[in-house]
Design an enzyme around this catalytic site. Structure first.
Site, PDB file in Angstrom:
ATOM      1  N   HIS A 105       0.830  -1.215   0.000  1.00  0.00           N
ATOM      2  CA  HIS A 105       0.000   0.000   0.000  1.00  0.00           C
ATOM      3  C   HIS A 105       0.868   1.270   0.000  1.00  0.00           C
ATOM      4  CE1 HIS A 105      -3.994  -1.838   0.332  1.00  0.00           C
ATOM      5  NE2 HIS A 105      -3.380  -2.790   1.020  1.00  0.00           N
TER       6      HIS A 105
ATOM      7  N   ALA B 266      -5.450 -14.760  -5.618  1.00  0.00           N
ATOM      8  CA  ALA B 266      -4.671 -15.215  -4.462  1.00  0.00           C
ATOM      9  C   ALA B 266      -3.688 -14.145  -4.006  1.00  0.00           C
ATOM     10  CB  ALA B 266      -3.932 -16.506  -4.801  1.00  0.00           C
TER      11      ALA B 266
ATOM     12  N   ASP C 224       2.368  -3.954  -9.090  1.00  0.00           N
ATOM     13  CA  ASP C 224       2.197  -5.295  -9.666  1.00  0.00           C
ATOM     14  C   ASP C 224       2.693  -5.334 -11.110  1.00  0.00           C
ATOM     15  OD1 ASP C 224       0.928  -5.718  -7.279  1.00  0.00           O
ATOM     16  OD2 ASP C 224      -1.089  -5.783  -8.123  1.00  0.00           O
TER      17      ASP C 224
HETATM   18  P1  ADP Z   1      -5.073 -11.281  -8.502  1.00  0.00           P
HETATM   19  O1  ADP Z   1      -4.530 -10.279  -9.459  1.00  0.00           O
HETATM   20  O2  ADP Z   1      -4.557 -11.116  -7.114  1.00  0.00           O
HETATM   21  O3  ADP Z   1      -4.936 -12.685  -8.968  1.00  0.00           O
HETATM   22  P2  ADP Z   1      -7.525 -10.021  -9.269  1.00  0.00           P
HETATM   23  O4  ADP Z   1      -8.906 -10.092  -8.731  1.00  0.00           O
HETATM   24  O5  ADP Z   1      -6.881  -8.692  -9.383  1.00  0.00           O
HETATM   25  O6  ADP Z   1      -6.645 -11.014  -8.378  1.00  0.00           O
HETATM   26  O7  ADP Z   1      -7.474 -10.676 -10.713  1.00  0.00           O
HETATM   27  C1  ADP Z   1      -8.068 -11.941 -10.959  1.00  0.00           C
HETATM   28  C2  ADP Z   1      -8.856 -11.858 -12.236  1.00  0.00           C
HETATM   29  O8  ADP Z   1      -7.969 -11.779 -13.358  1.00  0.00           O
HETATM   30  C3  ADP Z   1      -9.707 -13.064 -12.508  1.00  0.00           C
HETATM   31  O9  ADP Z   1     -10.951 -12.988 -11.845  1.00  0.00           O
HETATM   32  C4  ADP Z   1      -9.872 -12.990 -14.022  1.00  0.00           C
HETATM   33  O10 ADP Z   1     -10.835 -12.033 -14.376  1.00  0.00           O
HETATM   34  C5  ADP Z   1      -8.515 -12.449 -14.463  1.00  0.00           C
HETATM   35  N1  ADP Z   1      -7.609 -13.544 -14.840  1.00  0.00           N
HETATM   36  C6  ADP Z   1      -6.382 -13.806 -14.321  1.00  0.00           C
HETATM   37  N2  ADP Z   1      -5.824 -14.882 -14.911  1.00  0.00           N
HETATM   38  C7  ADP Z   1      -6.715 -15.325 -15.820  1.00  0.00           C
HETATM   39  C8  ADP Z   1      -6.740 -16.412 -16.761  1.00  0.00           C
HETATM   40  N3  ADP Z   1      -5.739 -17.281 -16.865  1.00  0.00           N
HETATM   41  N4  ADP Z   1      -7.835 -16.543 -17.545  1.00  0.00           N
HETATM   42  C9  ADP Z   1      -8.860 -15.696 -17.443  1.00  0.00           C
HETATM   43  N5  ADP Z   1      -8.893 -14.670 -16.586  1.00  0.00           N
HETATM   44  C10 ADP Z   1      -7.843 -14.479 -15.789  1.00  0.00           C
HETATM   45 MG    MG Z   2      -4.867  -8.201  -9.383  1.00  0.00          MG
END
Ligand code: ADP
Ligand code: MG
Length: 381
Positions: A33, A122, A171
């Site tokens: 943050h 995650a 990120d």
């Molecule tokens: P994080 O970035 O911590 O994993 P986020 O909520 O920011 O969590 O992002 C997750 C989202 O990114 C998923 O819900 C989906 O919409 C998208 N996403 C990530 N990887 C994939 C993938 N391999 N196929 C489809 N969508 C994906």
């Molecule tokens: Mg994310």
């Protein structure tokens, strides 16, 4: 991975792709943050990547397929892309194409096939990996001449303005700028970066990642409220950003703020200082000494910033009690993953202790991964 993604692309879209690229997820060692406060962070790339095969199209269509999706192709018209117009996962890759066009760059449609090993939701930045792999692929295919930090800005703009998630730039910078064997000292104001050696194996260490399997949702308003609180505090203090407040000036500054903003400011200022200490320890060749900085950072996120959760707190507590040198939640919080720095011989014991503690508390079993400092975004073939 590259050959399989190539074959899958041809099966789904017809002709062979023009190329295959990869962009990693990340864990942040310390500096949470801080990015939207123009501050410092120390992420490292994971071996897990989003892999993308691409072939440009001349008809202005963007056709998106993910191996982790529902099997369908999402078809969009590039000329119709606009914030709010696309929902679901397609808004991340489509957002990058939109963001490049917003910059006046002459990019068009493409067939895309994505296959990612970055766990989603995650706290390991699967969303940034997805944006960044699209950004690097487009940069190279169209010869855009954009430097890595500019690509990170494009990807962040896509996530902020197109997907509607008010994330900082850490990120995306991690995904495009990290290098194998090191962590990335990031200045979120200038986007200057420095590679910091992080030789875990050479020091008999391992960095565990424990996914609490509690899903965070950065778009749900809490993150935006924290960000707004920090911006308000900076305004009240007459500073461009909280980055401009040093640890020595903190006591005086806190006295000039409304009580509700005090813990936010204390976290951001002490967290920036912790990044400095972590970098010093790594550059001195003492990665073990990172441990206490991690655990202190977790307490600050839990007690001052209020973004931890019972599962992450328990994982940190159990890991440290089982002999971890230090542990903390990583990522935006409200769930996600915990990292634990352990002596190599104690990894199984620490993982087991956290699993046992989760079992006793009635939490879902955590999923364990290992973080090895890996390469940033690159072409695979
Ligand atoms: P994080 O970035 O911590 O994993 P986020 O909520 O920011 O969590 O992002 C997750 C989202 O990114 C998923 O819900 C989906 O919409 C998208 N996403 C990530 N990887 C994939 C993938 N391999 N196929 C489809 N969508 C994906
Ligand atoms: Mg994310």
């Amino acid at each position: 991975m590259s050959a399989r993604v190539r074959e899958e692309f041809a099966r789904i879209h017809g002709p062979a792709p023009e190329g295959v690229w990869a962009a990693p997820g990340r864990v942040n060692l310390i500096g949470e943050h801080t990015d939207y406060n123009d501050g410092f962070a120390l992420p490292m790339a994971l071996p897990q990547t989003a892999v993308l095969a691409v072939r440009r199209r001349a008809d202005g269509l963007l056709r998106l397929h993910s191996a982790q999706g529902d099997g369908r192709i999402t078809e969009l018209r590039v000329a119709d892309l606009a914030p709010g117009a696309v929902s679901g996962w397609a808004r991340y890759p489509a957002g990058v194409v939109w963001a490049l066009r917003e910059r006046g760059l002459p990019v068009g449609g493409a067939d895309l096939h994505l296959d990612s090993t970055v766990p989603t939701g995650a706290g390991l930045s699967s969303s940034a990996a997805l944006e960044c792999v699209v950004a690097v692929a487009y940069e190279e295919l169209y010869g855009l001449g954009l430097e890595r930090p500019e690509l990170a800005r494009v990807a962040q703009y896509a996530e902020n303005a197109f997907a509607g998630v008010p994330c900082g730039v850490m990120d995306q910078m991690a995904s495009v700028c990290c290098a194998e064997g090191g962590a990335l000292h990031l200045d979120s104001r200038s986007l200057e970066v420095r590679q910091v050696p992080f030789d875990l194996a050479g020091h008999g260490l391992r960095l565990l990642v424990l996914d609490t399997r509690v899903k965070h949702d950065l778009a749900d308003g809490a993150y935006a409220a924290l960000r707004a609180g920090c911006e308000r505090a900076a305004r009240l203090l007459g500073l461009p950003a909280l980055r401009d407040l040093g640890e020595a000036e903190l006591p005086g500054a806190l006295g000039r703020l409304p009580a509700g903003l005090v813990p936010l400011v204390r976290h951001v200022v002490t967290e920036n200082a912790r990044v400095g200490r972590a970098v010093e320890r790594l550059e001195a060749g003492e990665p073990k000494a990172l441990g206490p900085v991690l655990t202190e950072g977790h307490a600050s996120l839990r007690d001052d910033y209020g973004v931890s959760c019972p599962e992450a707190d328990l994982a940190v507590e159990a890991a440290v009690a089982a002999g971890a040198l230090g542990a903390r939640m990583t990522g935006g919080g409200f769930g996600g993953s915990v990292i634990a720095l352990v002596r190599a011989g104690e990894a199984a014991r620490v993982t087991g202790a956290v699993a046992d503690a989760f079992g006793s508390a009635g939490f879902r079993a955590p999923v364990a991964l290992e973080a090895v400092p890996s390469a940033g975004a690159r072409r695979l073939g």
